[in-house]
Scaffold this motif. Structure first.
Motif, PDB file in Angstrom:
ATOM      1  N   TRP A 103       0.815  -1.212   0.000  1.00  0.00           N
ATOM      2  CA  TRP A 103       0.000   0.000   0.000  1.00  0.00           C
ATOM      3  C   TRP A 103       0.851   1.265   0.000  1.00  0.00           C
ATOM      4  O   TRP A 103       0.526   2.245  -0.683  1.00  0.00           O
ATOM      5  CB  TRP A 103      -0.951  -0.002   1.201  1.00  0.00           C
ATOM      6  N   ASN A 127      -4.768  -3.828  -0.200  1.00  0.00           N
ATOM      7  CA  ASN A 127      -5.557  -3.555   1.003  1.00  0.00           C
ATOM      8  C   ASN A 127      -4.860  -2.491   1.853  1.00  0.00           C
ATOM      9  O   ASN A 127      -3.798  -2.768   2.422  1.00  0.00           O
ATOM     10  CB  ASN A 127      -5.726  -4.831   1.833  1.00  0.00           C
ATOM     11  N   ALA A 138      -8.272  -0.935   9.229  1.00  0.00           N
ATOM     12  CA  ALA A 138      -8.409  -0.389   7.884  1.00  0.00           C
ATOM     13  C   ALA A 138      -8.039   1.082   7.839  1.00  0.00           C
ATOM     14  O   ALA A 138      -8.379   1.857   8.742  1.00  0.00           O
ATOM     15  CB  ALA A 138      -9.841  -0.572   7.397  1.00  0.00           C
ATOM     16  N   SER A 145     -10.750   4.418  -1.443  1.00  0.00           N
ATOM     17  CA  SER A 145     -10.215   3.055  -1.415  1.00  0.00           C
ATOM     18  C   SER A 145      -8.989   2.997  -2.308  1.00  0.00           C
ATOM     19  O   SER A 145      -8.726   3.916  -3.098  1.00  0.00           O
ATOM     20  CB  SER A 145     -11.259   2.056  -1.913  1.00  0.00           C
ATOM     21  N   HIS A 164      -8.794  -9.751  -2.936  1.00  0.00           N
ATOM     22  CA  HIS A 164      -8.334  -9.149  -1.685  1.00  0.00           C
ATOM     23  C   HIS A 164      -8.200 -10.144  -0.542  1.00  0.00           C
ATOM     24  O   HIS A 164      -7.348  -9.983   0.328  1.00  0.00           O
ATOM     25  CB  HIS A 164      -9.309  -8.054  -1.231  1.00  0.00           C
ATOM     26  N   HIS A 165      -9.065 -11.155  -0.496  1.00  0.00           N
ATOM     27  CA  HIS A 165      -9.216 -11.967   0.708  1.00  0.00           C
ATOM     28  C   HIS A 165      -8.540 -13.325   0.603  1.00  0.00           C
ATOM     29  O   HIS A 165      -9.027 -14.312   1.146  1.00  0.00           O
ATOM     30  CB  HIS A 165     -10.713 -12.164   1.008  1.00  0.00           C
ATOM     31  N   GLU A 221     -11.982  -4.049   0.831  1.00  0.00           N
ATOM     32  CA  GLU A 221     -10.582  -3.948   1.253  1.00  0.00           C
ATOM     33  C   GLU A 221     -10.459  -4.001   2.776  1.00  0.00           C
ATOM     34  O   GLU A 221      -9.565  -4.658   3.326  1.00  0.00           O
ATOM     35  CB  GLU A 221      -9.979  -2.647   0.723  1.00  0.00           C
ATOM     36  N   SER A 222     -11.381  -3.325   3.471  1.00  0.00           N
ATOM     37  CA  SER A 222     -11.318  -3.237   4.934  1.00  0.00           C
ATOM     38  C   SER A 222     -11.550  -4.577   5.613  1.00  0.00           C
ATOM     39  O   SER A 222     -11.025  -4.831   6.705  1.00  0.00           O
ATOM     40  CB  SER A 222     -12.364  -2.236   5.436  1.00  0.00           C
ATOM     41  N   VAL A 224     -10.364  -7.291   5.137  1.00  0.00           N
ATOM     42  CA  VAL A 224      -9.128  -8.057   5.341  1.00  0.00           C
ATOM     43  C   VAL A 224      -8.645  -7.915   6.776  1.00  0.00           C
ATOM     44  O   VAL A 224      -8.091  -8.862   7.352  1.00  0.00           O
ATOM     45  CB  VAL A 224      -8.044  -7.611   4.344  1.00  0.00           C
TER      46      VAL A 224
END
Length: 245
Positions: A103, A127, A138, A145, A164-165, A221-222, A224
């Motif tokens: 990130w 993420n 997050a 995002s 993402h997951h 994303e959050s 995660v």
């Protein structure tokens, strides 16, 4: 005045109700087997894991890194025909590009590759997370995002969000045949999200499920951060399944 009748018996002056086209089957997805997939950040765990699974499924894969030598070394370790290149060459040579960079380097990486990514289908799986003594939490980028930041930085690309997951540990484990999870796919155009869903479906056990437009990417994303907490408590590699779909 009466309506005339043709030889078939139809009343030519009568109004006809237009026939409504049948709804498209959401699982009627395109053939993506011939697409070249590039993975920016392909030397990291998540990027290497995705490259491994896609190549194992028969996809042609190029992994990218800031240093071409590092990418080539990682590609050689993966085998399966995976190639390595610097990020710019990876983007140029690929039909679809997965963004799996950290990130903190996300914005700068994409801004530098704007020209190479023009016209490409981009899949952002980054993420934005922070970590402290209480665990993962997050972050909320200014754009909303990571995917929305990518869309803002790449106005000539077709940006989607997915993958993402996924557990990098499971993705990289050669003994695991199937990845038991669904992939939430977000984007602005159905043709693009269908391609992403089809790529996910190439990996045994995996399924891509449409989850809305990019404005909803922050929640995906959050989540995660929640999965990281779940994994730590249960010593697991949790994924997601969407029921009744």
């Amino acid at each position: 005045m009466t309506a005339s009748t043709d030889s078939t018996g139809d009343s030519t002056g009568a109004a006809k109700t237009p026939t409504k086209a049948p709804a498209k089957d959401p699982w009627d997805l395109p053939d993506v087997s011939g697409l070249v997939v590039g993975v920016l950040g392909g030397t990291g765990d998540q990027g290497r894991g995705l490259a491994h699974r896609l190549a194992r499924a028969g996809q042609r894969v190029i992994i990218g890194s800031r240093a071409a030598d590092r990418a080539k070394t990682a590609a050689a370790e993966l085998g399966l025909g995976v190639e390595g290149a610097d990020n710019a060459e990876c983007a140029r040579r690929s039909d679809v590009v997965i963004v799996a960079v950290p990130w903190d380097g996300h914005g700068a990486t994409l801004e530098a590759l704007r020209e190479e990514l023009a016209g490409k289908l981009v899949i952002d799986c980054v993420n934005p997370l922070g970590f402290d003594k209480q665990g993962a939490y997050a972050l909320e980028p200014e754009e909303g995002s990571a995917a929305q930041q990518a869309a803002a930085l790449l106005p000539e690309s077709r940006v989607t969000a997915a993958f993402h997951h996924l557990s990098a540990v499971l993705l990289l484990d050669p003994e695991i045949e199937e990845i038991d999870t669904d992939v939430m796919v977000l984007g602005e155009k159905r043709a693009d999200t269908d391609v992403v869903q089809a790529l996910a479906a190439r990996i045994p056990g995996m399924r891509g499920v449409f989850a809305g437009r990019l404005r909803n990417a922050h929640q995906v994303e959050s989540l995660v951060a929640n999965l990281i907490s779940t994994n730590r408590r249960y010593k697991a590699h949790a994924g997601l399944r969407v029921t009744d779909v």
